[in-house]
Design a protein around this motif. Sequence first.
Motif, PDB file in Angstrom:
ATOM      1  N   ASN A 134      83.260  29.338  34.689  1.00 37.97           N
ATOM      2  CA  ASN A 134      84.257  30.354  35.050  1.00 37.97           C
ATOM      3  C   ASN A 134      85.245  30.620  33.921  1.00 37.97           C
ATOM      4  O   ASN A 134      85.693  31.758  33.735  1.00 37.97           O
ATOM      5  CB  ASN A 134      85.006  29.922  36.319  1.00 37.97           C
ATOM      6  CG  ASN A 134      84.133  29.976  37.556  1.00 37.97           C
ATOM      7  OD1 ASN A 134      83.171  30.755  37.607  1.00 37.97           O
ATOM      8  ND2 ASN A 134      84.440  29.161  38.546  1.00 37.97           N
TER       9      ASN A 134
ATOM     10  N   VAL B  17      83.542  32.950  31.523  1.00 35.96           N
ATOM     11  CA  VAL B  17      83.427  34.291  32.104  1.00 35.96           C
ATOM     12  C   VAL B  17      84.771  35.013  31.992  1.00 35.96           C
ATOM     13  O   VAL B  17      84.837  36.189  31.609  1.00 35.96           O
ATOM     14  CB  VAL B  17      82.968  34.218  33.571  1.00 35.96           C
ATOM     15  CG1 VAL B  17      83.084  35.589  34.239  1.00 35.96           C
ATOM     16  CG2 VAL B  17      81.537  33.703  33.651  1.00 35.96           C
TER      17      VAL B  17
ATOM     18  N   ALA C 221      85.035  43.217  34.258  1.00 36.13           N
ATOM     19  CA  ALA C 221      84.253  42.274  35.061  1.00 36.13           C
ATOM     20  C   ALA C 221      82.963  42.925  35.563  1.00 36.13           C
ATOM     21  O   ALA C 221      81.905  42.288  35.592  1.00 36.13           O
ATOM     22  CB  ALA C 221      85.086  41.784  36.240  1.00 36.13           C
ATOM     23  N   GLU C 222      83.041  44.215  35.935  1.00 39.38           N
ATOM     24  CA  GLU C 222      81.847  44.936  36.377  1.00 39.38           C
ATOM     25  C   GLU C 222      80.817  45.036  35.253  1.00 39.38           C
ATOM     26  O   GLU C 222      79.610  44.826  35.461  1.00 39.38           O
ATOM     27  CB  GLU C 222      82.236  46.345  36.832  1.00 39.38           C
ATOM     28  CG  GLU C 222      82.991  46.400  38.138  1.00 39.38           C
ATOM     29  CD  GLU C 222      83.465  47.814  38.458  1.00 39.38           C
ATOM     30  OE1 GLU C 222      83.087  48.754  37.715  1.00 39.38           O
ATOM     31  OE2 GLU C 222      84.222  47.981  39.440  1.00 39.38           O
TER      32      GLU C 222
ATOM     33  N   LEU D  84      80.521  43.098  32.656  1.00 41.27           N
ATOM     34  CA  LEU D  84      79.974  41.790  32.320  1.00 41.27           C
ATOM     35  C   LEU D  84      78.943  41.352  33.349  1.00 41.27           C
ATOM     36  O   LEU D  84      77.896  40.789  32.997  1.00 41.27           O
ATOM     37  CB  LEU D  84      81.113  40.766  32.226  1.00 41.27           C
ATOM     38  CG  LEU D  84      80.738  39.402  31.634  1.00 41.27           C
ATOM     39  CD1 LEU D  84      80.153  39.562  30.237  1.00 41.27           C
ATOM     40  CD2 LEU D  84      81.956  38.489  31.591  1.00 41.27           C
ATOM     41  N   GLU D  85      79.218  41.618  34.601  1.00 44.80           N
ATOM     42  CA  GLU D  85      78.253  41.256  35.648  1.00 44.80           C
ATOM     43  C   GLU D  85      76.966  42.061  35.496  1.00 44.80           C
ATOM     44  O   GLU D  85      75.863  41.541  35.683  1.00 44.80           O
ATOM     45  CB  GLU D  85      78.861  41.494  37.027  1.00 44.80           C
ATOM     46  CG  GLU D  85      77.949  41.061  38.159  1.00 44.80           C
ATOM     47  CD  GLU D  85      78.603  41.177  39.527  1.00 44.80           C
ATOM     48  OE1 GLU D  85      77.926  40.840  40.524  1.00 44.80           O
ATOM     49  OE2 GLU D  85      79.776  41.590  39.596  1.00 44.80           O
ATOM     50  N   LYS D  86      77.099  43.310  35.110  1.00 40.72           N
ATOM     51  CA  LYS D  86      75.942  44.185  34.974  1.00 40.72           C
ATOM     52  C   LYS D  86      75.074  43.809  33.777  1.00 40.72           C
ATOM     53  O   LYS D  86      73.845  43.741  33.879  1.00 40.72           O
ATOM     54  CB  LYS D  86      76.396  45.640  34.837  1.00 40.72           C
ATOM     55  CG  LYS D  86      75.258  46.631  34.638  1.00 40.72           C
ATOM     56  CD  LYS D  86      75.770  48.063  34.520  1.00 40.72           C
ATOM     57  CE  LYS D  86      74.625  49.036  34.303  1.00 40.72           C
ATOM     58  NZ  LYS D  86      75.107  50.437  34.169  1.00 40.72           N
TER      59      LYS D  86
ATOM     60  N   GLY E 178      75.561  40.988  31.619  1.00 39.45           N
ATOM     61  CA  GLY E 178      75.358  39.563  31.388  1.00 39.45           C
ATOM     62  C   GLY E 178      75.663  39.098  29.991  1.00 39.45           C
ATOM     63  O   GLY E 178      75.296  37.987  29.605  1.00 39.45           O
TER      64      GLY E 178
ATOM     65  N   SER F 290      78.114  44.383  26.962  1.00 42.64           N
ATOM     66  CA  SER F 290      79.131  45.083  27.755  1.00 42.64           C
ATOM     67  C   SER F 290      79.970  45.995  26.871  1.00 42.64           C
ATOM     68  O   SER F 290      80.244  47.148  27.224  1.00 42.64           O
ATOM     69  CB  SER F 290      80.028  44.072  28.461  1.00 42.64           C
ATOM     70  OG  SER F 290      79.285  43.283  29.372  1.00 42.64           O
TER      71      SER F 290
END
Length: 268
Positions: free
Chosen positions: A228, A231, A250-251, A253-255, A257, A262
């Motif tokens: 965490n 991240v 955050a979106e 990075l999640e998309k 990876g 990003s």
Amino acid sequence: MNRVTEKESNYNHLEQMSIHEVLTNINHEDQSVPGAVKKSIPQIEALTGAIVEKMKNGGRLFYIGAGTSGRLGILDASECPPTFGVPYDWVIGHIAGGDSAIRKAVEFAEDDQLQGWKDLQEYSINEKDVLVGIAASGTTPYVIGALNAANDAGLVTGCVVCNLDSPVAAASKFPVEVVVGPEFVTGSTRMKAGTAQKLVLNMISTTAMIQLGRVKGNKMVDMQLSNNKLVARGVKIIMDETGVTEDRAAELLEKHGSVRASIDNCRS
């Protein structure tokens, strides 16, 4: 050769010192280490340049050592993938006695001059690669033998030692000699010598990774997002580099990876 690493400590009757005196005197000795490293920057630059050239052409960086020196090589190698997002076989550390020697000393493992090169065959080491021997004394047979065999096989070789004119340096095409003087506890090279070796290895691997494009600006954009904290660091880097909100970062990075991906996709 004159082994400064084995010279008598500048202090005596250590057992009679108070805790404060021991700590203060160790700290005083440690302050000499960065200055010794600074004097060796031309040697470090030459070795790092050779490493970068080989790695840009698909070569790998190998560290080999015994005891503390071997452990420091493994530490530096193991931190490259999470920090710079490189494959685990780009930088490889090997210690005399194998992985069990990381935690517990393996008796006489460092005294076998033939075993080092034999151990490296596990990795199919070849002339594309670079072998760096790490040995505070500069006299470790395990390391000397591996370097000599690597030279015969056409590899680039280097070393990090803490004595001048050592056999390990003589067996290296790019020697780095950082002379830090006698240890606080006589002969305990895990102290100043180990600190010097750690600093040099940090310099070598970090510089190499920057030259290989694994850092953007001053950020670890290829780091592994393995917890965490990392991240959250990744989200902040994306925000700083692109100006997007925390939620948007955050979106992204999640998309994607990846911090680098990003940033690139945000700007495209």
